[in-house]
Design an enzyme around this catalytic site. Structure first.
Site, short mmCIF file in Angstrom:
data_model
loop_
_atom_site.label_atom_id
_atom_site.label_comp_id
_atom_site.label_asym_id
_atom_site.label_seq_id
_atom_site.Cartn_x
_atom_site.Cartn_y
_atom_site.Cartn_z
N GLY A 267 93.61 -37.24 -2.20
CA GLY A 267 94.67 -38.18 -1.93
C GLY A 267 94.13 -39.59 -1.77
O GLY A 267 93.08 -39.94 -2.32
N HIS A 268 94.85 -40.39 -1.00
CA HIS A 268 94.50 -41.79 -0.80
C HIS A 268 93.13 -41.92 -0.13
O HIS A 268 92.28 -42.69 -0.57
CB HIS A 268 95.59 -42.44 0.06
CG HIS A 268 95.49 -43.91 0.21
ND1 HIS A 268 95.48 -44.78 -0.86
CD2 HIS A 268 95.41 -44.69 1.33
CE1 HIS A 268 95.41 -46.03 -0.42
NE2 HIS A 268 95.35 -46.00 0.91
N PHE A 269 92.91 -41.16 0.93
CA PHE A 269 91.65 -41.20 1.67
C PHE A 269 90.68 -40.16 1.09
O PHE A 269 90.42 -39.12 1.69
CB PHE A 269 91.89 -40.93 3.16
CG PHE A 269 92.51 -42.08 3.90
CD1 PHE A 269 91.73 -43.05 4.51
CD2 PHE A 269 93.89 -42.21 3.98
CE1 PHE A 269 92.31 -44.12 5.20
CE2 PHE A 269 94.48 -43.26 4.66
CZ PHE A 269 93.68 -44.22 5.27
#
Length: 289
Positions: A267-269
């Site tokens: 995901g984003h992180f």
């Protein structure tokens, strides 16, 4: 007895024009170790890099500051929270530390901060590590376009932004697009929310959200900078990012055809779930640049 290298990390503050900037710094064995400036994203702070610093800090000098409005950094009450001002403060930190040549890790908000610094001081930039840090309209999801189109005068706009600043909103940024949520430690979003709930922090984030359009307006300039200076670049990207999808990663190759691109089912992180894969790529990159 087996010797296991353990990274030593120091935690400092430096005054930059009235802003008490907090930063964490690894203390590598070599005094001349390559330097990597770690520029964090929203809604996090330098603590998002703790595991990366542990993994690489004994070989490289990793420096991770907190921006004004984030983490342990303290800004005056009249500080104007904009991306230009965040870059001003980080530029002042770099000068205060006497850095003259380093690579930058640019994640999320770290991309607009880092590109502003690169425009001002191309001679500082030895290379770029880009992780879900967008510089192309291709890399804006429909949700990101709607969010960045919000204006202060739009009815309900501030309420929409504040909806992201809740524990539910913060946690969703860590878990959305992640194939195995059990790999994501709850510490990140819990600590992020602690800082978001401090006095004045939500107001700072609302101001930055409304200012995000200034970054999109600069995309063309940043792309031109990449074509002119062609910095060595490593791109690591979580393809499940709900804000900055995969086309934003591939778009860099238009201006940097020699860039190294790695996509992850994250995901984003992305560091939360794929540190074992990403850390060796960064180490190899730093050894080369």
């Amino acid at each position: 007895m087996t010797v296991v290298p353990i990274t030593r990390i120091a935690h400092h503050h430096l005054d930059v024009d009235g802003v008490r900037v907090f930063y964490r710094e690894s203390l590598p064995e070599r005094a001349d170790a390559p330097v990597l400036l770690l520029l964090h994203g929203f809604p996090s702070a330098s603590h998002q890099f703790r595991r990366l610093i542990d993994a690489l800090g004994s070989r490289y000098r990793l420096i991770a500051p907190d921006y004004p409005g984030f983490g342990h950094t303290r800004a005056p009450d009249d500080f104007v929270h904009s991306f230009d001002r965040l870059a001003d403060v980080i530029e002042g930190l770099v000068r205060g530390l006497g850095l003259t040549r380093f690579a930058m890790y640019m994640f999320d908000f770290g991309a607009p901060v880092g590109f502003r610094i690169a425009e001002r001081h191309p001679e500082w930039v030895a290379g770029l590590v880009v992780q879900n840090g967008n510089a192309y309209e291709d890399g804006l999801s429909d949700g990101a376009r709607d969010f960045t189109a919000l204006r202060p005068e739009t009815p309900g706009a501030e309420e929409t932004i504040r909806g992201l600043l809740t524990l539910r909103g913060t946690r969703s940024q860590y878990e959305t697009g992640v194939s195995d949520p059990e790999l994501v430690a709850p510490d990140g979003w819990t600590l992020d929310q602690h800082f978001l709930d401090l006095p004045g922090r939500k107001e700072a984030q609302v101001a930055l959200a409304f200012d995000y359009r200034s970054n999109i307006e600069r995309y063309g300039r940043w792309q031109a900078w990449l074509r002119e200076h062609t910095p060595p670049t490593l791109i690591t990207w979580g393809v499940g990012d709900p804000f900055f999808p995969e086309p934003g990663a591939r778009a860099y190759l238009r201006d940097l055809p020699d860039a190294e691109l790695h996509l992850f089912d994250a995901g984003h992180f992305a560091l939360e779930t794929h540190l074992p894969e990403i850390a060796p790529l960064i180490a190899d990159f730093l050894d080369r640049v």
